[in-house]
Every structure is written in C-alpha cells, then in structure tokens.
Design an enzyme around this catalytic site. Structure first.
Site, PDB file in Angstrom:
ATOM      1  N   GLU A   1       0.831  -1.208   0.000  1.00  0.00           N
ATOM      2  CA  GLU A   1       0.000   0.000   0.000  1.00  0.00           C
ATOM      3  C   GLU A   1       0.867   1.260   0.000  1.00  0.00           C
ATOM      4  O   GLU A   1       1.845   1.355   0.754  1.00  0.00           O
ATOM      5  CB  GLU A   1      -0.894   0.002   1.244  1.00  0.00           C
ATOM      6  CG  GLU A   1      -1.777   1.228   1.395  1.00  0.00           C
ATOM      7  CD  GLU A   1      -2.543   1.231   2.701  1.00  0.00           C
ATOM      8  OE1 GLU A   1      -3.482   2.041   2.818  1.00  0.00           O
ATOM      9  OE2 GLU A   1      -2.212   0.435   3.604  1.00  0.00           O
TER      10      GLU A   1
ATOM     11  N   LYS B   1      -9.729   2.902  -3.233  1.00  0.00           N
ATOM     12  CA  LYS B   1     -10.209   2.284  -1.998  1.00  0.00           C
ATOM     13  C   LYS B   1     -11.617   2.752  -1.654  1.00  0.00           C
ATOM     14  O   LYS B   1     -11.890   3.954  -1.596  1.00  0.00           O
ATOM     15  CB  LYS B   1      -9.249   2.592  -0.851  1.00  0.00           C
ATOM     16  CG  LYS B   1      -9.529   1.816   0.422  1.00  0.00           C
ATOM     17  CD  LYS B   1      -8.493   2.127   1.497  1.00  0.00           C
ATOM     18  CE  LYS B   1      -8.758   1.290   2.747  1.00  0.00           C
ATOM     19  NZ  LYS B   1      -7.823   1.645   3.842  1.00  0.00           N
TER      20      LYS B   1
ATOM     21  N   CYS C   1      -5.483  -2.583   2.501  1.00  0.00           N
ATOM     22  CA  CYS C   1      -5.378  -2.510   3.955  1.00  0.00           C
ATOM     23  C   CYS C   1      -6.610  -3.090   4.658  1.00  0.00           C
ATOM     24  O   CYS C   1      -6.922  -4.261   4.529  1.00  0.00           O
ATOM     25  CB  CYS C   1      -5.113  -1.065   4.378  1.00  0.00           C
ATOM     26  SG  CYS C   1      -4.560  -0.905   6.094  1.00  0.00           S
TER      27      CYS C   1
END
Length: 532
Positions: free
Chosen positions: A283, A342, A396
């Site tokens: 990430e 995301k 994540c």
C-alpha cells in the site's frame, strides 16, 4: 462474597475473551468465556428496582475486559483512542447482556436448586439460540455503525479449526460466533440444570446440550467434506511480493523518498529474477503519487518495461475526480494501467468524519490526518495479461470486510491481492490480528489471497483460509526487509458461494429474530418479564 460473585463472573468473562486473542492467543477459551457472565445474568439474584442497570453493567464490564485487552496494540498509535474505542465497543456486550437478561430471565421465586424452569430441553435450547442470535446481531451492527469496526469478533478465534470455519461460505464469520455463544449458553444452562436435577435426584436426558453439540459437529462435518473434496481446476499464478519494512515516520519524511523508491526497485530486480507472473508492492509504496510525479513514473515504468510480469502497487492518486488511496496494475510492459480506488476508508486514519461540521474531531487529530481521501465507488476487477486470471484488489483494512470483498468475486475475481501497510502497529500483535481477520475472506469465497505489506504480514492464503507461505524469519518475526515468490492456485471458473451471493444474510436473520422477540415482548398483552 455472594454479592460480589456476579461481578467477578463478568470480570472473568472479559479476561477470558481478551486472552482468546493475540498476544495471549488461547483461542479455545471462546468456547467457555461467556459462560461465567451468562451464569451471573441468569442465575444470580436480580436487583429489585434497577435490574436493567445491573444487566447493562455486567455486560459492560465484560466488554471493557474484552476490548481493552484484545485491542491493546492501539497504544502504539494513541492511548486515549484505545481507551475511548474500548469504552464505545463495550456498549455492544452491555446491550447483549441487557437483552439476554430481560428476555430469558426466570421468575425470582424459581431461583435455587428447587426451581424447575431450566429442566425443559426445548425451552433451554431456544433460550441459548436467542442469546447467540442477539450476540451475532450486535457483532454485525458493530461492523457497520459509524463506518464499522468489526475487528476481533468471536468467530475469528476459530481460525485454526480449518474444518469448522468452512461454514463461513454460507454464514460468514457470524455463523461461527453464533455457534460459540450457543455452546457458552448451553454450558451455563446445563450446569444449572444439573444442579437442580442432582438436588432432586432425578436426571433427565439433556437433549438441549446434545443438539448444540450436534450443530457444532454438523458444521465440522460440512467443512471436512469440503477439505477432502477434489480441488477445482486451477491456473497457477506465481506472485512475487516485496516488503520494504519502511518505518511509518520515514515514510512520511520527504528526505527519505528517493531512498524508499530505490529500495523497492532494488528488491524488485531480485524478485523478478524468479520470473513471477505478477510483482506486487504494498500500500502507498511509491513515496510520491505514481501518475503525478514524473521521476517516480519513469522509474516504475522502466521496471515494468523490462519484465513480462504484470506489476501491481499501492499509490496515492490525485485527479479531477478526487484524491484516492489507490491500487494500480500495469500490464503489457506498462502500456496499460488498471486503477482501483479504496472504497472503505479508515476514519481518523484516511479521513476525519464531519471535518467541517464538527471541527473538534479535526482539532484532536491535528496534523496526523491533514487532508481527507475521497471514497472510491467501483469494485474494479483487474485482469492479468500474463495469465488468464482476474484479481480482486483490496487495500489494507478492506480485507477485514467480508461484505466488501465478496463483490469482487461476484464480478469474476479468481483471487484476492491485498496491499497494506501496518506500520502504525510497530512490532505489536496488530498485524497478526489483521491477518486473522483477512484469512476468512478466502474461506467465505473459496478463492486464494496474496498479501503484500510494507510492514506486517506478507503471505499467501489458500482458498480454505490456510496460510500457505509467510515472509518470516526462523524466529517468526515478520517486520523485516525482504521479498518472496509463491505459486498461487487460482480457480479457473470459481462458482460464487452462498456467502458471495447473499452476504451477511445469516447475521441479518439473527437481527430480525432478535428484534421480533423484543417487539413481541412489547406488543403482547400483559407484557413484562418473560416467564420460562
């Protein structure tokens, strides 16, 4: 001492729950952890005028022990936030205790060994099932209210029982939590029932406990059958994952940006010598935005042009449509790019809720979150050019969210790739707990996963939720600089599981049952405390 016994039971339950998770990691304790407080709720003397308050406090004590203990790794980020979050999350076990005590309470005059209220198997099993449904409902709500924090639900502790966790492809983790609470409730009820029956010198068959054990055995058998079934036809994808282990403060320091990029490039050259099909960086691996910084783009493009492998990395993306925490996959020697933004952002980590309307939050966070990312909207499934395989990218915290991950499977994903950075957790057990949540996405959807972490746990997980290979030292340390290459078996034509198609329907049914019982209690004539 008698007056203190219920409170000691609540403290004991809270401690046992905390010990069920890392660092103690005595995961088998969740089969019995709630039995003490259930005994206190059902079988200790109630308060005459303030019984709801007593029940709430018993549950709150359990919740404080549970979350203060299991979330202690948050102290690496903020002590105040750790305590505040634990104080909030403890409300859910408190509400559960309030519900269970008011719904399943026997009459005061039936307390003691002479009482007969707990000698009926069908009634006992229904009471235990209702307690399990209520806990399951509140766990699910905990995972969605205020953007949700479903971390460390009870079912996660069964991660080592590979057979029983396969039921997740129907129920999600909620089904495991239900079984655990059901067994806890039946243990408390059975202990009381034996006390009554021994005093009467007449022991009846315990069909209630037998049925609870049978449900656990049925779940185990379902999973065992899957584990021994023929494997589906698969495509082998060799994935190389790079873990730079950059400390979080260095990652934010412009003085280290060139060194961090060079570190990723140097390790990638070594990883590419193993001829993977896919190279993965974690990430936000590029210190500067990949598409907005020319020097970063030139370096990454040169790397991608020199290999036949596809290349997936986390980066930040600034564009006219917004600012995003993103994952990008470069294919065909960097001639094509696929982009995923995301969808589920972490509050107070990637954005500050109500930054403008309630500035106090922004003042508390300060420079830790100077600006907000925007929320992604599309479940982008990425296509490899090196192999006929589709990937569901997760960033994540997203690999802890079953209902989010399943949407990638519905769009054809044959494997997950998670890019993450657990640098905030330092050397705490936060990274291990993160992994424990993530592996259930594989069991739910029956597809494998590769995780690439900056710091944390870089590993591969098979379609059953079993960790195949982990980047770790001989001593088990995972926070270090390195890379690995691993073959992953991606099913060629994965059939969406029941969970993939319908999501958390089991948890929703538990919530509907719980609400229905509460509603019935208020609407029926002569409502009041339920008499068993």
């Amino acid at each position: 001492m008698k007056n203190y016994a219920p409170w000691l039971c609540a403290v004991l339950s809270g401690i046992l729950l905390a010990l069920s998770f890392p660092p103690a990691d005595f995961d088998g304790l969740t089969w019995v952890a709630l039995a003490p407080v259930l005994w206190a709720i059902w079988f200790s003397q109630p308060w005459t005028k303030r019984e709801p308050l007593r029940l709430f406090l018993l549950g709150y004590i359990v919740g404080l022990g549970y979350f203060v203990g299991s979330l202690q790794w948050l102290t690496t980020v903020t002590v105040a936030g750790w305590l505040a979050l634990a104080a909030y999350l403890a409300i859910y076990p408190a509400l559960w205790a309030l519900f269970v005590g008011l719904v399943a309470r026997v009459k005061v005059e039936n307390f003691g060994p002479e009482g007969s209220a707990w000698r009926k198997s069908l009634r006992n099993f229904g009471t235990a099932a209702l307690a399990a449904a209520a806990w399951t409902s509140l766990e699910w709500l905990r995972g969605i209210i205020f953007t949700g924090f479903g971390w460390n639900s009870l079912g996660i502790t069964l991660h080592n029982n590979l057979a029983i966790i396969q039921i997740c492809d129907i129920t999600g983790v909620a089904g495991l939590s239900f079984l655990l609470v059901l067994v806890n409730a039946m243990l408390a009820i059975t202990a009381k029932r034996l006390q009554v029956e021994i005093a009467r010198k007449k022991v009846r068959p315990h069909y209630d406990l037998t049925l609870a054990i049978a449900l656990v055995a049925l779940a185990f058998g379902y999973g065992a059958r899957q584990l021994f079934a023929p494997a589906p036809e698969s495509e082998t994808v060799t994935v190389a994952a790079v873990q730079a282990n950059v400390p979080i403060l260095e990652k934010r320091d412009p003085a280290h940006e060139d060194r961090i990029l060079k570190l990723h490039l140097d390790m990638s050259e070594k990883a590419l010598a193993l001829r993977p099909d896919l190279l993965v960086w974690p990430e936000a691996a590029t210190p500067r935005p990949l598409f907005q910084d020319q020097s970063t783009w030139d370096a990454v493009r040169k790397l991608a042009e020199g290999t036949t492998a596809d290349f997936l990395t986390g980066t930040v993306y600034f564009g006219p449509e917004g600012d995003f925490n993103s994952a990008v996959m470069l294919t065909e020697h960097a001639k094509k790019a696929q982009l995923y933004h995301k969808i589920h952002l972490v509050p107070f980590g990637e954005y500050v809720p109500m930054r403008q309307s309630f500035p106090l939050f922004a003042m508390i966070v300060g420079n830790l979150v100077p600006d907000d990312f925007d929320f992604g909207r599309d479940y982008t499934v990425m296509k490899l050019s090196s192999k006929p395989v589709k990937i569901g990218p997760l960033i994540c915290f997203e690999d802890t969210l079953g209902d989010l991950a399943r949407h990638f499977v519905l769009r054809g994903a044959q494997m997950f790739v998670t890019v993450t950075n657990d640098g905030w957790f330092l050397d705490s057990v936060g990274s291990l707990q993160h992994l424990r949540q993530a592996l259930f996405r594989c069991a739910e959807n029956k597809i494998p996963m590769v995780r690439a972490a900056n710091t944390g746990v870089t590993c591969s997980i098979d379609r059953f939720g079993r960790v195949d290979q982990m980047l770790a030292t001989d001593q088990g340390k995972t926070n270090f600089e390195g890379f690995f290459s691993v073959p992953v078996q991606a099913p060629k034509s994965p059939k969406p599981t029941f969970y993939a198609r319908y999501g958390d329907v089991f948890a929703m049914l538990c919530l509907m049952a719980t609400v229905a019982v509460v509603g019935f209690g208020f609407l029926r004539p002569g409502r009041g405390r339920r008499k068993l």
